[in-house]
Design a protein around this motif. Structure first.
Motif, PDB file in Angstrom:
ATOM      1  N   PRO A   1      62.724  25.612  59.397  1.00  0.00           N
ATOM      2  CA  PRO A   1      61.784  24.488  59.253  1.00  0.00           C
ATOM      3  C   PRO A   1      62.138  23.569  58.091  1.00  0.00           C
ATOM      4  O   PRO A   1      61.969  22.345  58.185  1.00  0.00           O
ATOM      5  N   ILE A   2      62.646  24.131  56.991  1.00  0.00           N
ATOM      6  CA  ILE A   2      63.046  23.310  55.847  1.00  0.00           C
ATOM      7  C   ILE A   2      64.267  22.469  56.225  1.00  0.00           C
ATOM      8  O   ILE A   2      64.322  21.263  55.935  1.00  0.00           O
ATOM      9  N   TYR A   3      65.236  23.097  56.878  1.00  0.00           N
ATOM     10  CA  TYR A   3      66.440  22.361  57.288  1.00  0.00           C
ATOM     11  C   TYR A   3      66.074  21.222  58.243  1.00  0.00           C
ATOM     12  O   TYR A   3      66.607  20.110  58.119  1.00  0.00           O
ATOM     13  N   THR A   4      65.176  21.469  59.167  1.00  0.00           N
ATOM     14  CA  THR A   4      64.755  20.427  60.103  1.00  0.00           C
ATOM     15  C   THR A   4      64.161  19.242  59.359  1.00  0.00           C
ATOM     16  O   THR A   4      64.446  18.075  59.676  1.00  0.00           O
ATOM     17  N   LYS A   5      63.353  19.516  58.338  1.00  0.00           N
ATOM     18  CA  LYS A   5      62.775  18.437  57.538  1.00  0.00           C
ATOM     19  C   LYS A   5      63.852  17.684  56.771  1.00  0.00           C
ATOM     20  O   LYS A   5      63.748  16.469  56.570  1.00  0.00           O
ATOM     21  N   ILE A   6      64.890  18.396  56.351  1.00  0.00           N
ATOM     22  CA  ILE A   6      65.978  17.745  55.617  1.00  0.00           C
ATOM     23  C   ILE A   6      66.724  16.760  56.491  1.00  0.00           C
ATOM     24  O   ILE A   6      66.981  15.615  56.090  1.00  0.00           O
ATOM     25  N   VAL A   7      67.092  17.163  57.708  1.00  0.00           N
ATOM     26  CA  VAL A   7      67.857  16.249  58.568  1.00  0.00           C
ATOM     27  C   VAL A   7      66.990  15.108  59.076  1.00  0.00           C
ATOM     28  O   VAL A   7      67.506  14.035  59.422  1.00  0.00           O
ATOM     29  N   GLU A   8      65.678  15.312  59.110  1.00  0.00           N
ATOM     30  CA  GLU A   8      64.782  14.273  59.610  1.00  0.00           C
ATOM     31  C   GLU A   8      64.268  13.348  58.505  1.00  0.00           C
ATOM     32  O   GLU A   8      63.645  12.328  58.811  1.00  0.00           O
ATOM     33  N   MET A   9      64.522  13.672  57.247  1.00  0.00           N
ATOM     34  CA  MET A   9      63.975  12.865  56.166  1.00  0.00           C
ATOM     35  C   MET A   9      64.639  11.486  56.141  1.00  0.00           C
ATOM     36  O   MET A   9      65.778  11.332  56.596  1.00  0.00           O
ATOM     37  N   PRO A  10      63.942  10.472  55.634  1.00  0.00           N
ATOM     38  CA  PRO A  10      64.470   9.103  55.665  1.00  0.00           C
ATOM     39  C   PRO A  10      65.855   8.953  55.046  1.00  0.00           C
ATOM     40  O   PRO A  10      66.690   8.216  55.568  1.00  0.00           O
ATOM     41  N   PHE A  11      66.121   9.651  53.949  1.00  0.00           N
ATOM     42  CA  PHE A  11      67.431   9.509  53.295  1.00  0.00           C
ATOM     43  C   PHE A  11      68.558   9.809  54.271  1.00  0.00           C
ATOM     44  O   PHE A  11      69.496   9.015  54.415  1.00  0.00           O
ATOM     45  N   ASN A  12      68.494  10.945  54.940  1.00  0.00           N
ATOM     46  CA  ASN A  12      69.591  11.337  55.823  1.00  0.00           C
ATOM     47  C   ASN A  12      69.604  10.563  57.133  1.00  0.00           C
ATOM     48  O   ASN A  12      70.673  10.340  57.707  1.00  0.00           O
TER      49      ASN A  12
END
Length: 218
Positions: A13-24
């Motif tokens: 779940p953390i990784y999913t949020k990372i790839v979906e965050m605006p920066f990336n």
């Protein structure tokens, strides 16, 4: 299941949020404002220097000679990348040589240095693993979509973390962590999971802080 497979399940779940965050997402699309990328690169350079220190500390605590060599090479690689950033992006983007770490960057690096020095060595290795593994996963995720975007200004960065040389280091780090996990009891394994999850959360905070151009409170 290997320790690493269970660990990745925990932080998915953390990784999913990372790839979906605006920066990336904006990095992938080539639309990330250059000031945010500049902030990120400066913080990343500071981070890599401290990450290299943590890896060197862990190398000195290893028992097997091959692990000492592997972590010494990891540490050297982090410093080489940090130097390369200074020689390329720092000049291109006009980043000053003296970098003041952001609150999130300092929190992350201090956590890694503390674990590297004081935690069980297996826990210390679990704490540094997200920097390898999540970066590789993010790099691959963006790499496989970025060629839909013509002239992405961040192509060189994307190619670095999706490259074969970095992949080899990631696989080696995962294998070493699994080996160490197989040699410790359930309590230490749980501590390893907790360290892996904490560092994964700090990865998210690091990218988020760059997008927000995080500053210290007055």
């Amino acid at each position: 299941m290997k320790w690493s497979e269970k660990a990745w399940e925990r932080i998915t779940p953390i990784y999913t949020k990372i790839v979906e965050m605006p920066f990336n997402q904006e990095l992938k699309n080539g639309t990330l404002p250059v000031e945010k990328f500049k902030f990120y690169m400066a913080q990343d350079a500071y981070y890599l220097g401290e990450f290299g220190r943590a890896l060197s500390t862990i190398a000195g605590r290893m028992e097997k000679m091959e692990h000492i060599l592997d972590f010494s090479q990891f540490a050297a690689g982090a410093i080489v990348v940090e130097r390369a950033l200074h020689e390329s992006y720092f000049k291109t983007l006009g980043i000053p040589d003296l970098i003041k770490p952001s609150p999130s960057c300092l929190l992350y690096t201090n956590y890694l240095l503390k674990e590297a020095k004081y935690a069980d060595v297996a826990v210390a290795v679990a704490a540094i693993l997200p920097c390898f593994w999540i970066y590789k996963k993010v790099g691959d995720h963006i790499y496989h979509q970025q060629y839909e975007i013509e002239n992405n200004p961040y192509k060189n960065w994307i190619d670095t973390y999706a490259g074969e040389e970095f992949a080899a280091s990631v696989h080696k780090a995962i294998d070493i962590t699994d080996e160490l996990a197989s040699e410790v009891g359930s309590k230490t394994q749980e501590d390893m999971y907790n360290a892996f999850e904490m560092a994964s959360r700090l990865e998210w905070m690091f990218w988020d802080s760059a997008y927000r151009l995080e500053e210290w409170p007055v």
